[in-house]
Motif scaffolding. Structure first.
Motif, PDB file in Angstrom:
ATOM      1  N   ARG A  70       3.344   8.551  -0.113  1.00  0.00           N
ATOM      2  CA  ARG A  70       2.967   8.278   1.262  1.00  0.00           C
ATOM      3  C   ARG A  70       1.646   8.966   1.611  1.00  0.00           C
ATOM      4  N   GLY A  71       1.083   8.536   2.710  1.00  0.00           N
ATOM      5  CA  GLY A  71      -0.142   9.139   3.194  1.00  0.00           C
ATOM      6  C   GLY A  71      -1.364   8.732   2.389  1.00  0.00           C
ATOM      7  N   ILE A  72      -2.471   9.399   2.666  1.00  0.00           N
ATOM      8  CA  ILE A  72      -3.735   9.073   1.994  1.00  0.00           C
ATOM      9  C   ILE A  72      -3.643   9.338   0.490  1.00  0.00           C
ATOM     10  N   LYS A  73      -3.041  10.489   0.124  1.00  0.00           N
ATOM     11  CA  LYS A  73      -2.922  10.808  -1.289  1.00  0.00           C
ATOM     12  C   LYS A  73      -2.091   9.760  -2.017  1.00  0.00           C
ATOM     13  N   GLY A  74      -0.960   9.367  -1.424  1.00  0.00           N
ATOM     14  CA  GLY A  74      -0.116   8.357  -2.045  1.00  0.00           C
ATOM     15  C   GLY A  74      -0.845   7.041  -2.221  1.00  0.00           C
ATOM     16  N   TRP A  75      -1.636   6.671  -1.208  1.00  0.00           N
ATOM     17  CA  TRP A  75      -2.399   5.428  -1.295  1.00  0.00           C
ATOM     18  C   TRP A  75      -3.453   5.504  -2.390  1.00  0.00           C
ATOM     19  N   LEU A  76      -4.124   6.649  -2.495  1.00  0.00           N
ATOM     20  CA  LEU A  76      -5.152   6.810  -3.519  1.00  0.00           C
ATOM     21  C   LEU A  76      -4.559   6.736  -4.920  1.00  0.00           C
TER      22      LEU A  76
END
Length: 252
Positions: A70-76
């Motif tokens: 989840r979040g920006i890290k998960g998306w990256l």
């Protein structure tokens, strides 16, 4: 579509400029048809650098958790793996090995390139470790040739524990295709699968010039983690049952 866009337009050209890949034996990768690209594994970015220099897409598998963050890290992280052509594999139920094998078999039967790290995990210290027999089962079940490839200095560019790599020339070497058709119909024979795996690992040792250790890398990592918790030095003299190797989703 995302893979090709990133490789040839958005990211790939910059990677070529930054890391100036020096590649030997790229002609050994067939222009069409199925093949297994079997590589040593020294750094997280191996799955970027090696496919970058191959004109065709090389498909790896990885644990599904990489695609659900989840979040920006998960998306990256998810975008990174999708952009490299990586396929998620569910590890639930203890069937990770078979799920990974089935996924790669489908890739090969569609006439594509399947990438695999026979060691099953990154080397903890740059040495080459015992291969798991999943690579043999993949070769025997598919009938596809195995193209050995070694990352010669990836651990120098991205040492263990380092997120950002050093900007230096990355060196990669491919070897001649390995044909195991003489073992046709013998998939499932643990002695044949161990012999095929060891032959592949010997080629990786010869191509890389790295020291070979006849122990599973994951065993060494586990010993190192236990030693760190106790404040001791890891015992690297552990041994492993030669029949216990499995193809697991790559923990890159």
């Amino acid at each position: 579509m995302l893979y090709w866009l990133l490789k040839y337009v958005l990211v790939g050209p910059w990677l070529w400029v930054l890391f100036r890949p020096a590649v030997e034996g790229r002609n050994f990768v067939p222009a069409d048809g199925p093949a297994i690209i079997a590589s040593n594994h020294l750094a997280f970015l191996d799955s970027i650098w090696m496919p970058l220099v191959v004109k065709r897409q090389v498909t790896f598998v990885a644990k599904a958790e990489y695609f659900t963050g989840r979040g920006i890290k998960g998306w990256l992280v998810k975008t990174f793996f999708l952009s490299t052509g990586t396929i998620p594999v569910d590890r639930a139920g203890g069937r990770a090995a078979q799920a990974a094998l089935d996924t790669q078999l489908r890739v090969l039967r569609q006439g594509h390139l399947a990438g695999i790290y026979p060691e099953g995990t990154r080397s903890p210290d740059g040495r080459l470790y015992r291969g798991k027999t999943g690579v043999a089962r993949l070769a025997l079940d598919s009938g596809a040739p195995v193209i050995p490839v070694v990352m010669l200095n990836a651990d120098e560019l991205q040492p263990p524990g380092k997120l950002l790599p050093k900007i230096r020339r990355v060196k990669i070497r491919f070897g001649p295709p390995m044909d195991f058709s003489r073992y046709a119909g013998m998939s499932g024979d643990r002695f044949v699968e161990r012999a095929v795996t060891d032959e592949i690992m010997y080629q990786l040792m010869e191509l890389s010039g790295r020291e070979y250790v006849d122990v599973y890398a994951q065993k060494i990592k586990a010993a190192q983690e236990r030693a760190q918790r106790r404040g001791e030095q890891a015992d690297e003299s552990v041994t492993e049952d030669p029949s216990s190797g499995h193809l697991a989703p790559q923990g890159r």
